[in-house]
Design a protein around this motif. Structure first.
Motif, short mmCIF file in Angstrom:
data_model
loop_
_atom_site.label_atom_id
_atom_site.label_comp_id
_atom_site.label_asym_id
_atom_site.label_seq_id
_atom_site.Cartn_x
_atom_site.Cartn_y
_atom_site.Cartn_z
N LYS A 30 57.30 28.41 36.94
CA LYS A 30 56.16 29.35 36.99
C LYS A 30 54.95 28.79 37.79
N ILE A 31 55.23 27.41 38.50
CA ILE A 31 54.14 26.93 39.28
C ILE A 31 54.54 26.76 40.50
N ALA A 32 53.88 27.14 41.57
CA ALA A 32 54.37 26.77 43.13
C ALA A 32 53.21 25.97 43.82
N SER A 33 53.54 25.25 44.52
CA SER A 33 52.45 24.39 45.47
C SER A 33 52.89 24.06 46.84
N ILE A 34 51.91 23.83 47.73
CA ILE A 34 52.51 23.60 49.04
C ILE A 34 51.60 22.61 49.66
N HIS A 35 52.10 21.59 50.26
CA HIS A 35 51.07 20.46 50.88
C HIS A 35 50.58 21.10 52.34
N ILE A 36 49.38 20.87 52.66
CA ILE A 36 49.00 21.23 54.02
C ILE A 36 48.66 20.13 54.80
#
Lengths: 290, 379
Positions: B135-141
């Motif tokens: 239920k969690i999503a993340s993205i590195h920039i």
């Protein structure tokens, strides 16, 4: 043998004309380090401790054949000087200053990675190879030549561990401060890998502290790749918990960087976890390290 | 530096993130006035700089003026996790269809900014992250590449959302990312980001923590310079340029590094209790250590002082002069144990000894604490 610094290392000091830069140049020279030049824009042509000062890093590298740099530049100017140093072709950079904005460190790290530069810090005491040389501020009297590697997030604790070992007649191959900031230029596992490959190192001590996830990630590397004995100490068991706000860090990490969590991860990787620094002497004795 | 929720909401509003109608109150009559303007029911939120405020009873609702009087009075006379509640935020009570989460931080391990989103926002977000990571999503920039809206759209699509919500949420993420950049935030977060029954979004909470090392660059953009440090001793530490944390014990501590200070506390803590944590960093002078002595001695019931310093970047012989001057001017009677090693250590020891300081010359802090214990015993 050693890691990062050897007989071919030729060091320039950036910010050499400042109070700390000039004092530390004195100590580095006295320790036998090949300090071949210094850089302070606008002060080119002068000398500090007999070392020539240049206006630019490029000039310093061309004139002296320097291949390493140590920073005593005021925090606000570090990013600029760091990018200049990379563009001048220097492959090893030690960033001693503290209070550098994280946004700057993020850029520095990204550019260093892109250009294949090995950089340490910020907020690091640097690197010391006992009896050979040092880049940074480590006080020489605490170190002795030998075959134990030390990596520390804290500067002062790297001295403490080296001092305890030296008093027990256990020497060090290289002592590395990786920096105490939330984002550092090199991760713990990268430095462990150098020690694993170094023929002059028989065992490694990791000195960590509460917060972040360097130790947890390094535990994975140790389990997979390290054959040499590793001991670890994690400072901060009695530290008051910060009045933490926001969840993003904890969600990304999945842990909150507690002393217990780090110790557990390291122990599971076969690391001997020391409950107090002084126990490092017994650990070295047990593994016959000297 | 952490901003208060009401300060962060103002900043969020300036860039166009939808926020609730609200007002800050330091007294009950102010709370009544704000609520009268907004209309009942209202939320009352304690403005304290601690996490987990909601679970600790710092967020309440009031449906009538009478109820508000009772709740506001209760909150304004309470403490949340030891922090006195001086102000409360009174804001409209939104109708909630769904609670989302969005946070931006710098991932220390990868050294990159990271955007984290979840469709399960609210006070239990960290538990959700552990129990239901899907239920969690993340993205590195990538720092050299920067943030673009398609990255947020991609991220939100991973959560299986409809396009209408993706569009409005992406807009909020872009604005929040700009705030993170502009304010050099270590954390910028909205939890919850509420989905209203009409499908619109509302940032019901706002967290903004500015990088202390960047304060000189971003201060111009900050709302005011109110003092955020409640504890007077900790405030004094900040003024003289050291990190001081007030603790409950009776052994004063001065150390020249954070790691050494933490290890000293750990070792002291085995048998005694530290009265404080104090870390000088690399700026020791005679004057600084004089002021450090002044600071730690402000606690009336100290039984002893432990000084643990290394002479790497620090001129410890200068520091010793400051300590000795303090001892002589103030006729200090409690035992002082000093471990000082590194450059010019012998000179440092002599200076300390001239004022009756117990000098320990071994490297292990444990040995110095043994000495301290011999002098004062446990308690």
């Amino acid at each position: 043998m050693s890691i990062l610094i050897d007989d071919s290392t030729r060091v320039i000091v950036q910010g050499i004309t400042g109070r700390i830069g000039s004092t530390q140049t004195h100590w580095m020279l006295e320790y036998g380090t090949k300090v071949v030049g210094g850089v302070t824009p606008g002060k080119g042509g002068s000398t500090v401790e007999g070392v020539p000062v240049f206006d630019s890093v490029k000039e310093a590298v061309q004139e002296t054949g320097a291949n390493a740099s140590v920073f005593f530049v005021p925090a606000a100017f570090v990013l600029d000087a760091f990018l200049e140093t990379i563009d001048a072709g220097v492959k090893l950079i030690v960033v001693v200053p503290e209070h550098i904005p994280v946004k700057d460190v993020v850029k520095m790290r990204s550019y260093a990675n892109e250009k294949g530069v090995f950089a340490l810090g910020p907020t690091t005491p640097g690197i010391l190879v006992p009896g050979k040389g040092k880049m940074g501020i480590m006080p020489a009297s605490l170190f002795a030549p030998g075959r134990v590697g030390i990596i520390s997030r804290s500067g002062t604790l790297s001295y403490e561990f080296a001092g305890i070992l030296s008093e027990s007649n256990v020497g060090q191959s290289t002592v590395v401060g990786m920096g105490a900031d939330p984002v550092v230029l090199r991760n713990l596992a990268d430095i462990l890998e150098l020690f694993q490959e170094d023929e002059g190192t028989d065992g490694v001590i990791v000195v960590g502290e509460v917060g972040g996830e360097q130790e947890e990630k390094a535990a994975g590397f140790i389990a997979r790749k390290m054959t040499k004995p590793v001991a670890a100490y994690i400072a901060g068991r009695h530290s008051p918990q910060g009045k933490r706000m926001g969840h993003a860090g904890a969600i990304v990490r999945g842990t909150t960087g507690t002393v217990d969590g780090k110790q557990e991860a390291l122990r599971a990787a076969g690391v001997e976890v020391l409950q107090s620094p002084i126990h490092v002497a017994e650990w070295a004795k047990k593994h016959n390290l000297r | 530096m952490r901003l208060h929720e009401y300060e962060a909401l103002d900043i969020f509003e300036q860039v166009g993130i939808p926020v609730p109608r609200r007002g800050v109150a330091g007294a009950m009559h102010e709370a009544l006035q704000v609520a009268g303007e907004i209309g009942y029911p209202v939320m009352l939120k304690a403005q304290v700089l601690v996490g987990g405020r909601g679970l600790a009873g710092g967020i309440k609702t009031a449906s009538t003026p009478d109820e508000l009087k009772e709740v506001a009075e209760g909150l304004l006379s309470s403490e949340i996790k030891g922090m006195p509640v001086r102000k409360i935020l009174v804001c409209e009570k939104a109708e909630i269809a769904k609670e989302l989460y969005v946070g931006i931080t710098v991932d220390g391990y990868s050294g990159k900014p990271v955007i984290v989103v979840s469709t399960e926002g609210g006070v239990r977000i960290e538990e959700t992250a552990k129990a239901s990571p899907e239920k969690i999503a993340s993205i590195h920039i990538e720092p050299s590449f920067g943030y673009y809206p398609y990255q947020a759209r991609t991220l939100l699509r991973m959560l299986g959302l409809k396009q209408q919500l993706i569009t409005s949420w992406t807009d909020v993420i872009g604005k929040l990312y700009n705030i993170a950049l502009r304010y050099e935030a270590l954390i910028s977060e909205i939890n919850p980001l509420v989905v209203l029954p009409n499908g619109g979004l509302l940032a019901v909470d706002a967290v903004l923590e500015v990088d202390d090392s960047a304060l000189s660059r971003v201060r111009f953009a900050l709302p005011d310079r109110v003092d955020r440090i409640e504890n007077p001793l900790e405030r004094r530490g900040r003024e003289i340029g050291v990190t001081y944390v007030d603790l409950e014990g009776d052994i004063g501590l001065i150390s020249s590094g954070a790691g050494l200070g933490m290890a000293s506390m750990d070792i002291i803590g085995e048998r005694m209790k530290p009265a404080n944590f104090l870390e000088t960093g690399g700026g020791i002078t005679a004057d600084l250590l004089y002021r450090c002595m002044e600071l730690i001695m402000m606690k009336p019931d100290l039984r002893a002082v432990f000084i643990n310093v290394y002479g790497g970047i620090n001129p410890i012989h200068e520091g010793a002069k400051g300590v000795v001057r303090y001892i002589q001017e103030h006729n200090v009677k409690i035992p002082i144990v000093a471990k000082a090693l590194g450059n010019r250590q012998e000179e440092t020891w002599e200076i300390f000894r001239s004022a009756g300081v117990h000098v320990v010359t071994e490297a292990a802090t444990e040995k110095a604490i043994d000495r301290l214990y011999e002098l004062v015993g446990g308690n």
